[in-house]
Write a protein that holds these residues in place. Structure first.
Motif, PDB file in Angstrom:
ATOM      1  N   GLY A  34      49.061 104.257 -15.176  1.00  0.00           N
ATOM      2  CA  GLY A  34      47.931 103.556 -15.772  1.00  0.00           C
ATOM      3  C   GLY A  34      47.687 102.201 -15.132  1.00  0.00           C
ATOM      4  O   GLY A  34      48.561 101.623 -14.496  1.00  0.00           O
ATOM      5  N   GLU A  35      46.464 101.748 -15.312  1.00  0.00           N
ATOM      6  CA  GLU A  35      46.080 100.422 -14.846  1.00  0.00           C
ATOM      7  C   GLU A  35      46.779  99.369 -15.695  1.00  0.00           C
ATOM      8  O   GLU A  35      47.063  99.589 -16.867  1.00  0.00           O
ATOM      9  CB  GLU A  35      44.561 100.237 -14.961  1.00  0.00           C
ATOM     10  N   LEU A  36      47.020  98.236 -15.121  1.00  0.00           N
ATOM     11  CA  LEU A  36      47.655  97.124 -15.834  1.00  0.00           C
ATOM     12  C   LEU A  36      46.553  96.242 -16.409  1.00  0.00           C
ATOM     13  O   LEU A  36      46.018  95.372 -15.723  1.00  0.00           O
ATOM     14  CB  LEU A  36      48.568  96.339 -14.890  1.00  0.00           C
ATOM     15  N   THR A  37      46.208  96.498 -17.662  1.00  0.00           N
ATOM     16  CA  THR A  37      45.101  95.817 -18.319  1.00  0.00           C
ATOM     17  C   THR A  37      45.615  94.992 -19.494  1.00  0.00           C
ATOM     18  O   THR A  37      46.140  95.557 -20.461  1.00  0.00           O
ATOM     19  CB  THR A  37      44.067  96.847 -18.831  1.00  0.00           C
ATOM     20  N   PRO A  38      45.486  93.669 -19.427  1.00  0.00           N
ATOM     21  CA  PRO A  38      45.973  92.834 -20.530  1.00  0.00           C
ATOM     22  C   PRO A  38      45.326  93.200 -21.868  1.00  0.00           C
ATOM     23  O   PRO A  38      44.131  93.501 -21.927  1.00  0.00           O
ATOM     24  CB  PRO A  38      45.568  91.420 -20.119  1.00  0.00           C
ATOM     25  N   SER A  39      46.121  93.184 -22.925  1.00  0.00           N
ATOM     26  CA  SER A  39      45.604  93.471 -24.265  1.00  0.00           C
ATOM     27  C   SER A  39      46.376  92.662 -25.294  1.00  0.00           C
ATOM     28  O   SER A  39      47.387  92.031 -24.977  1.00  0.00           O
ATOM     29  CB  SER A  39      45.738  94.965 -24.573  1.00  0.00           C
ATOM     30  N   ARG A  40      45.890  92.665 -26.502  1.00  0.00           N
ATOM     31  CA  ARG A  40      46.493  91.977 -27.649  1.00  0.00           C
ATOM     32  C   ARG A  40      46.772  90.516 -27.365  1.00  0.00           C
ATOM     33  O   ARG A  40      45.866  89.748 -27.140  1.00  0.00           O
ATOM     34  CB  ARG A  40      47.728  92.714 -28.132  1.00  0.00           C
ATOM     35  N   GLU A  41      48.055  90.148 -27.314  1.00  0.00           N
ATOM     36  CA  GLU A  41      48.398  88.730 -27.166  1.00  0.00           C
ATOM     37  C   GLU A  41      48.324  88.219 -25.739  1.00  0.00           C
ATOM     38  O   GLU A  41      48.500  87.034 -25.499  1.00  0.00           O
ATOM     39  CB  GLU A  41      49.786  88.449 -27.748  1.00  0.00           C
ATOM     40  N   ILE A  42      48.058  89.076 -24.777  1.00  0.00           N
ATOM     41  CA  ILE A  42      48.061  88.678 -23.369  1.00  0.00           C
ATOM     42  C   ILE A  42      46.663  88.197 -22.949  1.00  0.00           C
ATOM     43  O   ILE A  42      45.691  88.939 -23.015  1.00  0.00           O
ATOM     44  CB  ILE A  42      48.524  89.834 -22.455  1.00  0.00           C
ATOM     45  N   ALA A  43      46.590  86.951 -22.516  1.00  0.00           N
ATOM     46  CA  ALA A  43      45.323  86.372 -22.072  1.00  0.00           C
ATOM     47  C   ALA A  43      44.998  86.796 -20.642  1.00  0.00           C
ATOM     48  O   ALA A  43      43.837  87.025 -20.311  1.00  0.00           O
ATOM     49  CB  ALA A  43      45.380  84.843 -22.145  1.00  0.00           C
ATOM     50  N   GLU A  44      46.030  86.885 -19.794  1.00  0.00           N
ATOM     51  CA  GLU A  44      45.800  87.282 -18.404  1.00  0.00           C
ATOM     52  C   GLU A  44      47.078  87.753 -17.746  1.00  0.00           C
ATOM     53  O   GLU A  44      48.176  87.422 -18.173  1.00  0.00           O
ATOM     54  CB  GLU A  44      45.214  86.123 -17.590  1.00  0.00           C
ATOM     55  N   LYS A  45      46.898  88.546 -16.701  1.00  0.00           N
ATOM     56  CA  LYS A  45      48.010  88.921 -15.831  1.00  0.00           C
ATOM     57  C   LYS A  45      47.765  88.245 -14.492  1.00  0.00           C
ATOM     58  O   LYS A  45      46.638  87.872 -14.170  1.00  0.00           O
ATOM     59  CB  LYS A  45      48.114  90.433 -15.654  1.00  0.00           C
ATOM     60  N   ALA A  46      48.834  88.072 -13.732  1.00  0.00           N
ATOM     61  CA  ALA A  46      48.702  87.453 -12.414  1.00  0.00           C
ATOM     62  C   ALA A  46      49.817  87.989 -11.528  1.00  0.00           C
ATOM     63  O   ALA A  46      50.822  88.513 -12.006  1.00  0.00           O
ATOM     64  CB  ALA A  46      48.786  85.933 -12.527  1.00  0.00           C
ATOM     65  N   TRP A  47      49.626  87.849 -10.235  1.00  0.00           N
ATOM     66  CA  TRP A  47      50.637  88.211  -9.247  1.00  0.00           C
ATOM     67  C   TRP A  47      51.052  86.923  -8.560  1.00  0.00           C
ATOM     68  O   TRP A  47      50.239  86.275  -7.909  1.00  0.00           O
ATOM     69  CB  TRP A  47      50.072  89.221  -8.244  1.00  0.00           C
ATOM     70  N   PHE A  48      52.310  86.535  -8.736  1.00  0.00           N
ATOM     71  CA  PHE A  48      52.806  85.260  -8.232  1.00  0.00           C
ATOM     72  C   PHE A  48      53.726  85.447  -7.034  1.00  0.00           C
ATOM     73  O   PHE A  48      54.478  86.408  -6.958  1.00  0.00           O
ATOM     74  CB  PHE A  48      53.603  84.530  -9.314  1.00  0.00           C
ATOM     75  N   ARG A  49      53.664  84.467  -6.147  1.00  0.00           N
ATOM     76  CA  ARG A  49      54.632  84.325  -5.061  1.00  0.00           C
ATOM     77  C   ARG A  49      55.696  83.332  -5.514  1.00  0.00           C
ATOM     78  O   ARG A  49      55.570  82.703  -6.572  1.00  0.00           O
ATOM     79  CB  ARG A  49      53.945  83.800  -3.796  1.00  0.00           C
TER      80      ARG A  49
END
Length: 172
Positions: free
Chosen positions: A132-147
């Motif tokens: 599945g796609e990684l789609t923020p929901s509920r308490e999550i405001a955003e996802k990010a990919w960090f270095r």
């Protein structure tokens, strides 16, 4: 691996995987902000977290009302295994399905009693495949990919995971 930060800000380490080595100082510039979590039999609050690395980036999430980013995951409900916790939390936070059969223990990170920011606290980390796609929901405001350069934007305990990934050449 368990990494413990004590009140004197020196690290003690116990290796559980020989290729993972870390002796990391506390970083007082980070503040740990977790919702209340279940404690293990020793009374240490715990979080089960997912470590997903792609092309030298690691997945992190930010909850509504928070400034810091965290590895996805959460607390164990009474009677849940680590696998059940990770499956439930990733479904709740990112609407994706973890394959529990693919889970591999990445490391256990702990901040000991007396840490200036927070303690004690333990984070048990796993890698795992997902659907599945990684789609923020509920308490999550955003996802990010960090270095690794984004390490200052995550919590102290998550920063320990960043350090291990960086030392292993998986996070640049």
């Amino acid at each position: 691996m368990t990494v413990e930060l004590g009140s004197d800000d020196r690290c003690r380490r116990r290796r559980t995987r020989p290729h993972m080595i870390a002796a990391l100082p506390a970083d007082p510039g980070h503040t740990l902000r977790y919702r209340p979590v279940m404690a293990n039999g020793n009374g240490v609050p715990e979080k089960v977290a997912w470590v997903l690395v792609r092309d030298d980036f690691v997945l992190v999430t930010r909850s509504h009302g928070r400034d810091r980013f965290y590895l996805p995951g959460g607390h164990r409900e009474p009677g849940e295994s680590d696998g059940e916790t990770l499956v439930r939390e990733i479904d709740e936070e990112l609407q994706a399905t973890i394959d529990p059969g693919s889970m591999v223990h990445f490391g256990t990170f702990e901040i000991g009693e007396g840490h200036p920011e927070h303690g004690p606290f333990r984070m048990i980390c796993y890698t795992a495949d997902h659907r599945g796609e990684l789609t923020p929901s509920r308490e999550i405001a955003e996802k990010a990919w960090f270095r690794y350069a984004d390490r200052d934007r995550v919590s102290v305990i998550d920063g320990l995971v960043f350090d291990v990934l960086h030392e292993a050449g998986r996070l640049s």
